[in-house]
Design a protein around this motif. Structure first.
Motif, PDB file in Angstrom:
ATOM      1  N   ASP A 225     -11.939   2.748   8.249  1.00 31.10           N
ATOM      2  CA  ASP A 225     -12.026   1.386   7.741  1.00 31.10           C
ATOM      3  C   ASP A 225     -12.114   0.449   8.941  1.00 31.10           C
ATOM      4  O   ASP A 225     -12.375   0.916  10.049  1.00 31.10           O
ATOM      5  CB  ASP A 225     -10.857   1.055   6.804  1.00 31.10           C
ATOM      6  CG  ASP A 225      -9.525   1.051   7.519  1.00 31.10           C
ATOM      7  OD1 ASP A 225      -8.493   0.928   6.836  1.00 31.10           O
ATOM      8  OD2 ASP A 225      -9.484   1.189   8.756  1.00 31.10           O
TER       9      ASP A 225
ATOM     10  N   LEU B  55      -9.966  -0.877  10.681  1.00 33.06           N
ATOM     11  CA  LEU B  55      -8.978  -0.671  11.737  1.00 33.06           C
ATOM     12  C   LEU B  55      -9.214   0.618  12.519  1.00 33.06           C
ATOM     13  O   LEU B  55      -8.600   0.820  13.548  1.00 33.06           O
ATOM     14  CB  LEU B  55      -7.568  -0.616  11.137  1.00 33.06           C
ATOM     15  CG  LEU B  55      -7.018  -1.899  10.554  1.00 33.06           C
ATOM     16  CD1 LEU B  55      -5.561  -1.715  10.179  1.00 33.06           C
ATOM     17  CD2 LEU B  55      -7.160  -3.062  11.508  1.00 33.06           C
ATOM     18  N   GLY B  56     -10.051   1.460  12.017  1.00 33.34           N
ATOM     19  CA  GLY B  56     -10.282   2.717  12.723  1.00 33.34           C
ATOM     20  C   GLY B  56     -10.273   3.893  11.769  1.00 33.34           C
ATOM     21  O   GLY B  56     -10.454   3.749  10.569  1.00 33.34           O
ATOM     22  N   THR B  57     -10.061   5.075  12.322  1.00 33.52           N
ATOM     23  CA  THR B  57     -10.154   6.300  11.513  1.00 33.52           C
ATOM     24  C   THR B  57      -8.947   6.420  10.598  1.00 33.52           C
ATOM     25  O   THR B  57      -7.810   6.236  11.018  1.00 33.52           O
ATOM     26  CB  THR B  57     -10.202   7.529  12.442  1.00 33.52           C
ATOM     27  OG1 THR B  57     -11.319   7.365  13.294  1.00 33.52           O
ATOM     28  CG2 THR B  57     -10.349   8.807  11.638  1.00 33.52           C
ATOM     29  N   LEU B  58      -9.208   6.751   9.345  1.00 29.52           N
ATOM     30  CA  LEU B  58      -8.149   6.976   8.373  1.00 29.52           C
ATOM     31  C   LEU B  58      -7.799   8.456   8.291  1.00 29.52           C
ATOM     32  O   LEU B  58      -6.653   8.834   8.217  1.00 29.52           O
ATOM     33  CB  LEU B  58      -8.589   6.501   6.991  1.00 29.52           C
ATOM     34  CG  LEU B  58      -8.563   4.991   6.776  1.00 29.52           C
ATOM     35  CD1 LEU B  58      -9.357   4.616   5.551  1.00 29.52           C
ATOM     36  CD2 LEU B  58      -7.138   4.508   6.631  1.00 29.52           C
ATOM     37  N   ASP B  59      -8.814   9.274   8.253  1.00 26.92           N
ATOM     38  CA  ASP B  59      -8.586  10.704   8.131  1.00 26.92           C
ATOM     39  C   ASP B  59      -9.868  11.423   8.500  1.00 26.92           C
ATOM     40  O   ASP B  59     -10.957  10.837   8.480  1.00 26.92           O
ATOM     41  CB  ASP B  59      -8.159  11.060   6.695  1.00 26.92           C
ATOM     42  CG  ASP B  59      -7.338  12.338   6.622  1.00 26.92           C
ATOM     43  OD1 ASP B  59      -6.724  12.595   5.582  1.00 26.92           O
ATOM     44  OD2 ASP B  59      -7.316  13.081   7.630  1.00 26.92           O
TER      45      ASP B  59
ATOM     46  N   VAL C  44     -11.602  15.394   7.886  1.00 25.16           N
ATOM     47  CA  VAL C  44     -11.355  16.665   7.212  1.00 25.16           C
ATOM     48  C   VAL C  44     -12.671  17.412   7.064  1.00 25.16           C
ATOM     49  O   VAL C  44     -13.753  16.808   7.045  1.00 25.16           O
ATOM     50  CB  VAL C  44     -10.692  16.389   5.838  1.00 25.16           C
ATOM     51  CG1 VAL C  44     -11.678  15.765   4.878  1.00 25.16           C
ATOM     52  CG2 VAL C  44     -10.126  17.652   5.238  1.00 25.16           C
TER      53      VAL C  44
ATOM     54  N   VAL D  14     -15.563  15.894  -0.443  1.00 27.28           N
ATOM     55  CA  VAL D  14     -14.122  15.749  -0.296  1.00 27.28           C
ATOM     56  C   VAL D  14     -13.700  14.447  -0.947  1.00 27.28           C
ATOM     57  O   VAL D  14     -14.500  13.509  -1.045  1.00 27.28           O
ATOM     58  CB  VAL D  14     -13.749  15.795   1.207  1.00 27.28           C
ATOM     59  CG1 VAL D  14     -14.337  14.616   1.947  1.00 27.28           C
ATOM     60  CG2 VAL D  14     -12.256  15.822   1.403  1.00 27.28           C
ATOM     61  N   ARG D  15     -12.461  14.421  -1.419  1.00 28.98           N
ATOM     62  CA  ARG D  15     -11.943  13.199  -2.047  1.00 28.98           C
ATOM     63  C   ARG D  15     -10.694  12.741  -1.297  1.00 28.98           C
ATOM     64  O   ARG D  15      -9.867  13.556  -0.913  1.00 28.98           O
ATOM     65  CB  ARG D  15     -11.606  13.460  -3.516  1.00 28.98           C
ATOM     66  CG  ARG D  15     -12.846  13.754  -4.343  1.00 28.98           C
ATOM     67  CD  ARG D  15     -12.483  14.179  -5.747  1.00 28.98           C
ATOM     68  NE  ARG D  15     -11.897  13.102  -6.499  1.00 28.98           N
ATOM     69  CZ  ARG D  15     -10.707  13.166  -7.087  1.00 28.98           C
ATOM     70  NH1 ARG D  15      -9.977  14.247  -6.989  1.00 28.98           N
ATOM     71  NH2 ARG D  15     -10.246  12.145  -7.761  1.00 28.98           N
ATOM     72  N   PHE D  16     -10.616  11.464  -1.128  1.00 28.88           N
ATOM     73  CA  PHE D  16      -9.458  10.868  -0.476  1.00 28.88           C
ATOM     74  C   PHE D  16      -8.829   9.868  -1.432  1.00 28.88           C
ATOM     75  O   PHE D  16      -9.497   9.336  -2.308  1.00 28.88           O
ATOM     76  CB  PHE D  16      -9.871  10.072   0.767  1.00 28.88           C
ATOM     77  CG  PHE D  16     -10.562  10.849   1.830  1.00 28.88           C
ATOM     78  CD1 PHE D  16     -11.942  10.979   1.819  1.00 28.88           C
ATOM     79  CD2 PHE D  16      -9.853  11.424   2.866  1.00 28.88           C
ATOM     80  CE1 PHE D  16     -12.593  11.673   2.812  1.00 28.88           C
ATOM     81  CE2 PHE D  16     -10.503  12.118   3.869  1.00 28.88           C
ATOM     82  CZ  PHE D  16     -11.877  12.245   3.846  1.00 28.88           C
ATOM     83  N   THR D  17      -7.567   9.599  -1.171  1.00 31.92           N
ATOM     84  CA  THR D  17      -6.972   8.428  -1.790  1.00 31.92           C
ATOM     85  C   THR D  17      -6.496   7.522  -0.672  1.00 31.92           C
ATOM     86  O   THR D  17      -5.852   7.973   0.274  1.00 31.92           O
ATOM     87  CB  THR D  17      -5.834   8.805  -2.757  1.00 31.92           C
ATOM     88  OG1 THR D  17      -5.252   7.612  -3.256  1.00 31.92           O
ATOM     89  CG2 THR D  17      -4.752   9.608  -2.087  1.00 31.92           C
ATOM     90  N   VAL D  18      -6.882   6.284  -0.733  1.00 30.96           N
ATOM     91  CA  VAL D  18      -6.550   5.311   0.302  1.00 30.96           C
ATOM     92  C   VAL D  18      -5.646   4.260  -0.338  1.00 30.96           C
ATOM     93  O   VAL D  18      -6.111   3.455  -1.150  1.00 30.96           O
ATOM     94  CB  VAL D  18      -7.823   4.647   0.865  1.00 30.96           C
ATOM     95  CG1 VAL D  18      -7.468   3.634   1.945  1.00 30.96           C
ATOM     96  CG2 VAL D  18      -8.759   5.699   1.427  1.00 30.96           C
ATOM     97  N   PRO D  19      -4.354   4.266   0.002  1.00 29.44           N
ATOM     98  CA  PRO D  19      -3.439   3.355  -0.689  1.00 29.44           C
ATOM     99  C   PRO D  19      -3.700   1.877  -0.372  1.00 29.44           C
ATOM    100  O   PRO D  19      -3.504   1.027  -1.216  1.00 29.44           O
ATOM    101  CB  PRO D  19      -2.060   3.766  -0.182  1.00 29.44           C
ATOM    102  CG  PRO D  19      -2.240   5.112   0.422  1.00 29.44           C
ATOM    103  CD  PRO D  19      -3.643   5.175   0.896  1.00 29.44           C
ATOM    104  N   LYS D  20      -4.104   1.605   0.861  1.00 30.03           N
ATOM    105  CA  LYS D  20      -4.308   0.200   1.223  1.00 30.03           C
ATOM    106  C   LYS D  20      -5.785  -0.011   1.465  1.00 30.03           C
ATOM    107  O   LYS D  20      -6.382   0.613   2.340  1.00 30.03           O
ATOM    108  CB  LYS D  20      -3.500  -0.111   2.493  1.00 30.03           C
ATOM    109  CG  LYS D  20      -3.872  -1.383   3.183  1.00 30.03           C
ATOM    110  CD  LYS D  20      -2.955  -2.526   2.850  1.00 30.03           C
ATOM    111  CE  LYS D  20      -3.373  -3.782   3.581  1.00 30.03           C
ATOM    112  NZ  LYS D  20      -2.468  -4.869   3.426  1.00 30.03           N
TER     113      LYS D  20
ATOM    114  N   ARG E  89      -9.099  -1.889   2.638  1.00 32.06           N
ATOM    115  CA  ARG E  89      -9.681  -2.904   3.519  1.00 32.06           C
ATOM    116  C   ARG E  89     -11.075  -3.213   2.962  1.00 32.06           C
ATOM    117  O   ARG E  89     -11.564  -2.486   2.106  1.00 32.06           O
ATOM    118  CB  ARG E  89      -9.769  -2.357   4.940  1.00 32.06           C
ATOM    119  CG  ARG E  89      -8.393  -1.972   5.449  1.00 32.06           C
ATOM    120  CD  ARG E  89      -8.050  -2.562   6.781  1.00 32.06           C
ATOM    121  NE  ARG E  89      -6.626  -2.378   7.022  1.00 32.06           N
ATOM    122  CZ  ARG E  89      -5.738  -3.344   7.002  1.00 32.06           C
ATOM    123  NH1 ARG E  89      -6.120  -4.556   6.783  1.00 32.06           N
ATOM    124  NH2 ARG E  89      -4.471  -3.098   7.206  1.00 32.06           N
TER     125      ARG E  89
END
Lengths: 203, 432, 648
Positions: free
Chosen positions: B130, B132-136, B138, B145-151, B153
């Motif tokens: 996002d 701010l930079g790398t979240l994950d 994999v 692949v599926r991610f969940t991003v709580p916050k 941007r």
């Protein structure tokens, strides 16, 4: 599904087993007044053991001084903060006695100061309605202990809910009798115990 | 009479004149060829900006080929797509573009967050970023692949190889209330606690006693419809007293999260994906951080309906399943004492259990949607590229060796040098 | 006019021209320096020092330029040089003018031809042309420089340069006094009890010290107008021996002290350090003990204590409880204090004379160690150890009827008796049963026998436990061991479908249990036979009606991290418009984070340093914002409505 199992707290320092008939009595009352799926027999669970977390309602009483071990304190803190309900009753009904002094010291050391529960609190109307709560016991003025009527209960609140309830009113003596003898009583003194359990199960 | 040296020099001068003429003739031929056949120019990703300006303003090649190391930015892609309109055929090729796409969906959860699905070839490495930079990062197992991003941007990017897909949320969800139905037991209590702590507004009907006013209610439970509730949570068979209303609610689009013992009630059994099986006790194991639900008691789902979709298994037994009923969705869970996870689990257990339950509710919840302003996105760069420019082709040779670079770098200096040499030799000899 | 007069006049003109062109070129050069500075600032913002140097550099260039022009025009002071200068431009004079103005010769001494030749010099024309040229060039360059400068708009840079210059020198007459908040020192005086050394911090952004420490902020200049504010508490600075000084006390909670001097402001974070209470470990007794008989003699107790600052004293606390039913008495006493004299660690020793403790069967002795530190600001800090519980077992017959639970021996006797009856029936009906059925039942009875045997052994273990990790036999335990051995033999025989061989063992075991039951009543702690309630019989038989009140919804627990994240996001937005205000906001967020999320406070401190160095706000705060966010995760749970599913 999750059956309600009445658990009595076993702790190292005192006479935790001083009200052996109480579990049977309250189980009987819960079955009499509610349709809650309640286990027919209670269990004893060590405060220091991981098994404590299998029983979200635990009754603790005694006459002797209470000094929690580090493991017991850690468990009790985690238990209450996560939603467990710990009921502590002073079996001496004596605010000058060592049970009261030591257990309140332990509670404050673990959670900070307790909150005085207002007598309009929903605990007193969550199942049966008590007009002048908290209900008194026949033992408070029996010449033993401090010989006082204790007008309030104290609690540790977690997000507005009671996580630990402390009583000087000696419900342990009041309810420590075989359930069968209830049929000879005009007023069932264990109704407040039903409130405690319904509160724990619904709030 | 001319000396031998002088003759040689004259010969050299003629040689130079011939070279000059040959170069000029060659360039003329090249120019004519380009004139009639059209130039083919090539570029790569790095030089594309300059090349596009040149192709549009300076030269007008008949064909261009771009070797793409990565999908071009939207502006460049659109520019390339416009070139055919000016008479320039565009072709592109790439050895390294991995087809990928990103989809960002808001989660029906008061705590917010989004689900991000990234489609990629199997075993591709996906880096989610996002602002701010790398979240994950994999490695994709199957088709993505599926991610969940709580916050959330403003924008999210998924980088797969050299392809960066950019997504954003375009909708904001409007959540209603939840209705929780069950008897007074730990699972009901802690389910309500978890959902309320997550931010849901909960109405509840907890059966305590059939006598007089022995049941406990929270909120005004009026009509069970989608204008008031996003989902119904049915923990046991006492929910059956609302059975007809729940069925209508679900068919109209509402969500139902049902514990498998509740599916014993006929009114709810018609909605559930499966029937309750024989309970498997938990043996008082402590829920671990890595596999917390493996320590929980389950009432497995059996006799699954044909349209039921299995969401989770523990060994051979089904623990979570879902199905659609009318416009609504139903998820059935076989975990009957998830409260033990919260109470007995590790340090993060209360939050993890809350999140897990909230996701189950989110997967069925009925919500309104409101469009929100979103930053520009490029959700499927390779697909869009192919859509605009056609599929990739092998590289085309630029026309002959006479590209501008060749002319400037070689031909012109040689021409000038030859001219200078010939002239100076002649003049030094005293010949005009 | 004589040639001399004419040359004199020319000299005056030339001198004036030199002066004017010197001024004009000086102005041009100064403007050129400013142009270069402004242009450079567009590309790469100038550092404050360079900004401060713009004005002096421009002045220097102007002076230099003027100096050069003046130096080159110095010969205008000399008449002879002026005449020579004219001669250079009108060579046909052949030094007639020089000779005519030479002071060695009077006019009468000069030949008329010379004078006539000198009078014909076009002095005025030459001077006029020269002046025009020189002044014209200077004016043009001035104009060009002026125009370029006007285009570039140097006002902001010059203002900043002047401010910076004045700030650094502070000595220009009429310029405002520089900020008295820079340089800044903080002198920390820890509380006396801690005996920690004083500390001086230079240019502090954070002052970390024990609660109750004195913190004195000091700076240069007079105190008048300088204030220190912590929350709503504002106090003026006082004049110190050198400069100003403001003192406050380190509070209990993190706070921000705002130092103000006119329009200048500076924030410093106060990070209080808590003096932890002593940590006390009870070493002896090693664990809890139950004595079967009243112990006598001396019992050694020992504990270790440590403290982060220094220990004051320690002692042991004893509680002896005796009694039963409603009547319990507890006597409290303490051992003599042991002084630690501010040591960071120490041991407490004591010897308990058990004979004087008035212990009787049923008594409970609680022992714990207590230690105090010297903290006279928020304390003293009191540390307590775990408690050892020493029990004296009650007399076997001292249980009351009301509280006495059913005897475990009784239940074992009942179980054994029942098992014996069943085995006897099995033996008598052997012929009527199929062999498999017979063997199956015998095997079941073998398991039941093993069950009883284990219960007996559990009782034996309790009887034999000496409370200090060992065991000793008692008469009772020996008897029960015998019964357990017999049960083992019976179990083995039953396990191979030989109930008739098992029967004698079982009968003997039953007799032993019967003897034990009759002879002794045991109240063994921890073994309460639970009473089973007949739920079905009593279900909903209660006569009273309920009137349950409605449930009230829970509030969402405050998410401290989300609140901090929101404040940081707001500060980032503010930064783009007002960087200084945003950094002040972030300082306050850091203070809040010191208690709520210390790791985040550390990251924010690093971010603030980076921001002051000029790093972009998004980069500087990236790590801090990430720390406050829940982590993104790969979903391993229920996928969205796809076939298959995750194993768990």
């Amino acid at each position: 599904m999750s059956q309600f199992v009445f658990a009595t707290a076993e702790y190292v320092s005192g006479d935790w087993e001083s009200a052996p008939a109480l579990p049977e009595n309250l189980i009987d009352s819960v079955a009499r007044y509610t349709s809650i799926d309640v286990a027919p027999v209670g269990v004893n669970v060590k405060l220091s053991s991981p098994e404590l977390f299998d029983y979200p309602f635990v009754w603790m009483t005694g006459h002797l001084p209470v000094r929690l071990t580090d493991a017991e304190r850690r468990n009790v803190k985690r238990y209450v903060e996560r939603g467990g309900f710990l009921m502590i009753d002073d079996h001496n009904h004596d605010i000058t006695g060592q049970f009261h002094k030591t257990v309140t010291e332990e509670i404050e050391r673990t959670f900070g100061k307790m909150t005085r529960l207002a007598n309009t609190h929903e605990l007193y109307r969550c199942f049966f309605v008590f007009e002048n709560p908290p209900p008194n016991t026949h033992h408070e003025l029996n010449g033993y202990g401090d010989d006082l009527l204790h007008r309030y209960l104290d609690a540790v609140l977690v997000n507005g809910r009671i996580g630990l309830l402390y009583s000087n009113k000696d419900y342990s003596s009041e309810w420590n009798f075989h359930a069968e003898t209830k049929k000879f009583m005009t007023q069932d003194p264990t109704k407040f115990g039903v409130n405690l359990i319904v509160y724990a199960l619904t709030r | 009479m001319r000396s031998r040296g002088s003759a040689a020099r004259a010969g050299t001068e003629w040689g130079l004149r011939l070279l000059i003429l040959a170069l000029l003739a060659g360039y003329l031929v090249h120019a004519l060829r380009v004139r009639y056949r059209g130039a083919t120019e090539a570029s790569d990703s790095q030089g594309l900006t300059v090349a596009l300006a040149r192709w549009s303003v300076v030269a007008a090649p008949a064909r261009v080929h771009v070797a793409l190391g990565h999908p071009p930015p939207v502006l460049q892609r659109d520019w390339l797509a416009a070139l055919p309109g000016a008479g320039t055929m565009v072709a592109w090729g790439s050895a390294s573009l991995l087809p990928s796409a990103i989809a960002v969906d808001p989660v029906a959860d008061p705590a917010g967050g989004v689900d991000v699905a990234v489609a990629t070839p199997a075993a591709a490495t996906v880096e989610l970023r996002d602002t701010l930079g790398t979240l994950d990062s994999v490695r994709a197992v199957a088709a993505g692949v599926r991610f969940t991003v709580p916050k959330l941007r403003p924008a999210l990017e998924a980088e797969v190889g050299s392809v960066v897909a950019r997504g954003a949320v375009h909708d904001s969800l409007e959540l209603h209330r939840l209705l929780v139905l069950g008897t007074a037991q730990w699972e009901t209590k802690f389910a309500i606690a978890a959902l309320e702590e997550r931010g849901w507004q909960v109405d509840a009907h907890i059966a305590v006693s059939p006598r007089h006013r022995g049941d406990v209610q929270q909120g005004e439970i009026g009509d069970v419809d989608t204008s008031r509730y996003s989902a119904v949570v049915a923990i046991d068979t006492t929910a059956a007293r609302y059975g007809d209303r729940i069925a209508r609610f679900v068919r109209a689009g509402g969500g139902l999260l049902i514990w498998s013992p509740a599916a014993k009630a006929p009114a709810l059994a018609t909605l559930a994906p499966g029937a309750p099986g024989i309970p498997i006790a938990d043996e008082h194991q402590v829920p671990t951080d890595t596999a917390p639900r493996s320590a929980l008691e389950i009432v497995p789902l059996v006799g699954l309906r044909p349209d039921a979709i299995v969401l989770e298994r523990r060994g051979d037994v089904v623990t979570l399943a879902a199905r659609r009923v009318g416009s609504g969705r139903v998820v059935e869970t076989g975990y009957t004492n998830a409260w033990r996870w919260r109470l007995a689990g590790g340090d993060a257990a209360p939050d993890e259990e809350r999140t897990w339950l909230a996701r189950l509710v989110a997967s069925v919840a009925y919500t309104g949607r409101r469009q929100v302003a979103a930053p520009p996105t490029d959700v499927a760069p390779v697909a869009t590229l192919i859509d605009r420019l056609g599929p990739g082709t092998p590289k085309l040779d630029a026309t002959g060796f006479m590209t501008l670079a060749v002319v400037l770098r070689w031909v012109f200096p040689v021409l000038v040098a030859a001219l200078l040499l010939e002239w100076s030799s002649r003049r030094l000899r005293g010949v005009k | 006019m004589t040639p001399l007069d004419r040359v004199r006049r020319a000299q005056r003109w030339l001198a004036a021209t030199v002066l004017v062109t010197a001024l004009l070129w000086a102005l041009s050069l100064a403007m050129a320096v400013v142009i270069v500075a402004v242009a450079t600032n567009f590309i790469v913002p100038l550092a404050p020092l360079l900004r401060a140097a713009v004005v002096p550099a421009a002045l220097g260039a102007a002076i230099l330029g003027a100096g050069v022009i003046l130096w080159r025009g110095r010969r205008a002071r000399s008449l002879g040089h002026v005449a020579l200068w004219v001669e250079e431009r009108q060579p046909e004079l052949r030094y007639a003018l020089v000779a005519a103005v030479d002071p060695r010769f009077s006019v009468a001494e000069l030949s008329s031809e010379l004078v006539e030749s000198a009078s014909g010099a076009d002095v005025e024309g030459i001077v006029r042309r020269s002046v025009r040229r020189a002044v014209g060039r200077a004016l043009v360059s001035c104009a060009i420089a002026g125009a370029v400068l006007a285009l570039l708009g140097p006002r902001d840079l010059l203002r900043a340069a002047a401010t910076e210059f004045a700030r650094r020198t502070g000595s220009r007459a009429g310029a405002p006094m520089a900020s008295r908040l820079t340089p800044l020192r903080a002198e920390v005086l820890p509380p006396r009890y801690s005996r920690l050394p004083d500390q001086t911090l230079v240019e502090p952004t954070t002052v970390a010290a024990l609660i109750g420490s004195g913190v004195a902020f000091k700076g240069n200049g007079p105190a008048s107008g300088v204030t220190l504010a912590v929350g709503t508490d504002v106090r003026p600075a006082a004049d110190g021996t050198v400069g100003w000084s403001g003192t406050l006390v380190m509070p209990k909670d993190p706070a921000v002290v705002t130092l103000r001097d006119r329009q200048y402001q500076r924030l410093v974070v106060l990070a209080p350090r808590v003096d932890s209470a002593p940590n006390v470990m009870l070493r002896l007794p090693v664990h809890d003990t139950t004595y079967q008989t009243v112990p006598r003699g001396l019992l050694t107790v020992e504990a270790g204590a440590t403290d982060d600052i220094g220990l004051a004293y320690g002692y042991f606390e004893y509680l002896v409880s005796t009694g039963s039913e409603e009547s319990f008495q507890t006597a409290a006493s303490e051992s003599p204090r042991e002084e630690f004299n501010n040591a960071r660690s120490g041991m407490v020793h004591a010897t308990i004379n058990l004979d004087t403790m008035k212990l009787v069967p049923g008594s409970v002795l609680h022992i714990r160690a207590v230690a105090f530190d010297y903290n006279d600001v928020t304390g003293p800090g009191k540390g307590v150890s775990e408690t050892r519980t020493l029990r004296i077992a009650e007399k076997p017959d001292s249980t009351s009827i009301t509280a006495a639970p059913p005897l475990p021996i009784d239940s074992m006797w009942i179980s054994q008796r029942l098992l014996n009856m069943k085995t006897d029936t099995l033996i008598r009906t052997e012929r009527k049963l199929a062999h498999e059925e017979f063997a199956h039942r015998s095997s079941g009875y073998s398991n039941a026998q093993e069950d009883i045997r284990r219960r007996v052994l559990a009782v034996v273990a309790l009887l034999e436990d000496n409370g200090v990790g060992g065991s000793f036999f008692t008469d009772e335990s020996k008897l029960l061991r015998q019964a357990a051995d017999l049960m083992w033999s019976a179990r083995e025989e039953l396990g191979v479908a030989q109930p008739d061989s098992a029967m004698p063992y079982m009968k003997q075991a039953l007799k032993i249990l019967d003897d034990a039951r009759m002879a002794y009543r045991y109240y063994l702690r921890g073994i309460l036979r639970p009473v089973v309630v007949n739920i079905e019989r009593v279900r909903l038989q209660g006569k009273d009606s309920a009137a349950a009140s409605p449930l009230l919804p829970r509030a969402v627990p405050p998410d401290v991290r989300a609140a901090l994240a929101a404040r940081i996001d707001a500060a980032v937005r503010l930064y783009r418009m007002a960087p200084e205000a945003a950094m002040d906001t972030l300082t306050y967020v850091r203070v809040a984070a010191l208690t709520a999320a210390p790791v985040v406070a550390g990251a924010l401190d690093t971010a603030l340093v980076a921001l002051r160095r000029g790093i972009a706000v998004d980069s500087a705060l990236a790590r801090t914002r990430r720390l406050l966010e829940p982590r993104a995760r790969v979903i391993a749970g229920p996928p969205d409505w796809q076939a298959g599913g995750a194993k768990r």
